[in-house]
Design a protein around this motif. Structure first.
Motif, PDB file in Angstrom:
ATOM      1  N   GLY A   1      35.301  31.650  40.479  1.00 17.82           N
ATOM      2  CA  GLY A   1      34.626  30.721  39.575  1.00 17.82           C
ATOM      3  C   GLY A   1      35.002  29.267  39.701  1.00 17.82           C
ATOM      4  N   LEU A   2      35.925  28.930  40.580  1.00 17.58           N
ATOM      5  CA  LEU A   2      36.232  27.531  40.830  1.00 17.58           C
ATOM      6  C   LEU A   2      35.429  27.070  42.032  1.00 17.58           C
TER       7      LEU A   2
ATOM      8  N   GLU B   1      50.277  41.745  30.924  1.00 17.89           N
ATOM      9  CA  GLU B   1      50.920  41.951  32.219  1.00 17.89           C
ATOM     10  C   GLU B   1      50.455  40.915  33.239  1.00 17.89           C
ATOM     11  N   PHE B   2      51.220  40.794  34.304  1.00 18.91           N
ATOM     12  CA  PHE B   2      50.915  39.838  35.358  1.00 18.91           C
ATOM     13  C   PHE B   2      49.551  40.137  35.970  1.00 18.91           C
ATOM     14  N   GLN B   3      48.770  39.092  36.120  1.00 17.49           N
ATOM     15  CA  GLN B   3      47.452  39.189  36.748  1.00 17.49           C
ATOM     16  C   GLN B   3      47.557  38.694  38.194  1.00 17.49           C
ATOM     17  N   PRO B   4      46.794  39.261  39.118  1.00 11.38           N
ATOM     18  CA  PRO B   4      46.808  38.740  40.487  1.00 11.38           C
ATOM     19  C   PRO B   4      46.476  37.242  40.495  1.00 11.38           C
ATOM     20  N   CYS B   5      47.102  36.536  41.413  1.00 10.73           N
ATOM     21  CA  CYS B   5      46.839  35.094  41.515  1.00 10.73           C
ATOM     22  C   CYS B   5      47.094  34.612  42.937  1.00 10.73           C
TER      23      CYS B   5
ATOM     24  N   TYR C   1      48.608  24.908  44.337  1.00 16.12           N
ATOM     25  CA  TYR C   1      47.695  25.347  43.285  1.00 16.12           C
ATOM     26  C   TYR C   1      48.055  26.768  42.873  1.00 16.12           C
ATOM     27  N   VAL C   2      48.030  27.019  41.575  1.00 12.23           N
ATOM     28  CA  VAL C   2      48.126  28.362  41.015  1.00 12.23           C
ATOM     29  C   VAL C   2      46.723  28.689  40.518  1.00 12.23           C
ATOM     30  N   ILE C   3      46.110  29.711  41.108  1.00 13.63           N
ATOM     31  CA  ILE C   3      44.731  30.073  40.743  1.00 13.63           C
ATOM     32  C   ILE C   3      44.705  31.552  40.397  1.00 13.63           C
ATOM     33  N   PRO C   4      44.641  31.868  39.093  1.00 10.61           N
ATOM     34  CA  PRO C   4      44.587  33.278  38.686  1.00 10.61           C
ATOM     35  C   PRO C   4      43.258  33.913  39.072  1.00 10.61           C
ATOM     36  N   GLU C   5      43.302  35.205  39.321  1.00  9.56           N
ATOM     37  CA  GLU C   5      42.095  35.936  39.674  1.00  9.56           C
ATOM     38  C   GLU C   5      41.059  35.900  38.549  1.00  9.56           C
ATOM     39  N   HIS C   6      41.524  35.800  37.296  1.00 10.37           N
ATOM     40  CA  HIS C   6      40.580  35.754  36.175  1.00 10.37           C
ATOM     41  C   HIS C   6      39.848  34.413  36.081  1.00 10.37           C
ATOM     42  N   GLY C   7      40.321  33.376  36.770  1.00 14.61           N
ATOM     43  CA  GLY C   7      39.609  32.106  36.854  1.00 14.61           C
ATOM     44  C   GLY C   7      39.502  31.316  35.564  1.00 14.61           C
ATOM     45  N   LYS C   8      40.397  31.538  34.589  1.00 15.19           N
ATOM     46  CA  LYS C   8      40.302  30.837  33.305  1.00 15.19           C
ATOM     47  C   LYS C   8      41.036  29.505  33.296  1.00 15.19           C
ATOM     48  N   TYR C   9      41.908  29.288  34.267  1.00  9.76           N
ATOM     49  CA  TYR C   9      42.623  28.018  34.406  1.00  9.76           C
ATOM     50  C   TYR C   9      43.126  27.919  35.835  1.00  9.76           C
ATOM     51  N   TYR C  10      43.553  26.725  36.187  1.00  9.30           N
ATOM     52  CA  TYR C  10      44.331  26.559  37.403  1.00  9.30           C
ATOM     53  C   TYR C  10      45.413  25.538  37.123  1.00  9.30           C
ATOM     54  N   ALA C  11      46.484  25.605  37.890  1.00  4.78           N
ATOM     55  CA  ALA C  11      47.581  24.647  37.753  1.00  4.78           C
ATOM     56  C   ALA C  11      47.827  24.018  39.116  1.00  4.78           C
TER      57      ALA C  11
END
Length: 197
Positions: free
Chosen positions: A17-18, A83-87, A153-163
């Motif tokens: 989603g990014l 729990e930890f999500q893939p990222c 970049y930290v990009i979670p698989e859920h795509g709700k934020y990035y750092a």
């Protein structure tokens, strides 16, 4: 841990989603010791489509070295209740600081990668995809990036934020919703996070 090329990382980032684009050119030059040195020039762009500047937090790096691991943990996609999500941890720039610190950073990163079976150079596979059981590994690699001033970049698989950790000695967290933004405001308050518009 699985590593990805620049292009694969952009494709993965787009799939969550990014918006990510990469324009990469590699050039080789003779070095002083007679070997050839590869220099990679990269233009990249990573952001949310229709990104809202009001959902961006900026924070300085921690003052005490041991705090970096705690901050890295706060930027990863999990909490006490989830729990930890893939990222994806995508290194996009390094080698900016001194030769002495860069030598240590590269050695640590190479040891980390080779211990997990990665034989390619960081310049070829700069993105690291971590699964649900690899939270400590993700925290370790992100800690290295923050300590040594690598852009990551930290990009979670859920795509709700990035750092983004920056060599300019700050970090940013960009959310795609007010709820996620407010959660990070609370979690990152002790790190002096501020909205940056």
């Amino acid at each position: 841990m699985k590593t990805l090329t620049w292009e694969q990382a952009a494709e993965w980032t787009n799939s969550v989603g990014l918006s990510a684009t990469v324009d990469r050119s590699v050039q080789e030059y003779p070095s002083k010791d007679g070997k050839r040195e590869r220099v990679c020039r990269i233009n990249k762009s990573i952001y949310f489509p229709n990104e809202d500047p009001a959902l961006r937090l900026t924070l300085p790096l921690p003052q005490l070295p041991y705090q970096v691991a705690y901050l890295a943990n706060a930027l990863l996609p999990y909490s006490e209740s989830a729990e930890f999500q893939p990222c994806l941890l995508w290194m996009t720039d390094w080698g900016i600081l001194s030769e002495v610190s860069e030598r240590v950073a590269k050695s640590l990163a190479e040891c980390f990668r080779s211990a997990r079976g990665e034989r390619n150079l960081l310049i070829d596979t700069p993105a690291h995809l971590f699964g649900e059981t690899e939270a400590a590994d993700a925290q370790t690699l992100l800690t290295i990036a923050i300590v040594f001033g690598w852009d990551c970049y930290v990009i979670p698989e859920h795509g709700k934020y990035y750092a983004l950790t920056s060599h300019d000695e700050y970090l940013e967290v960009v959310s795609n919703s007010t709820a996620i933004h407010q959660r990070f405001q609370g979690e990152l308050e002790r790190w002096h996070a501020a909205e940056r518009v």
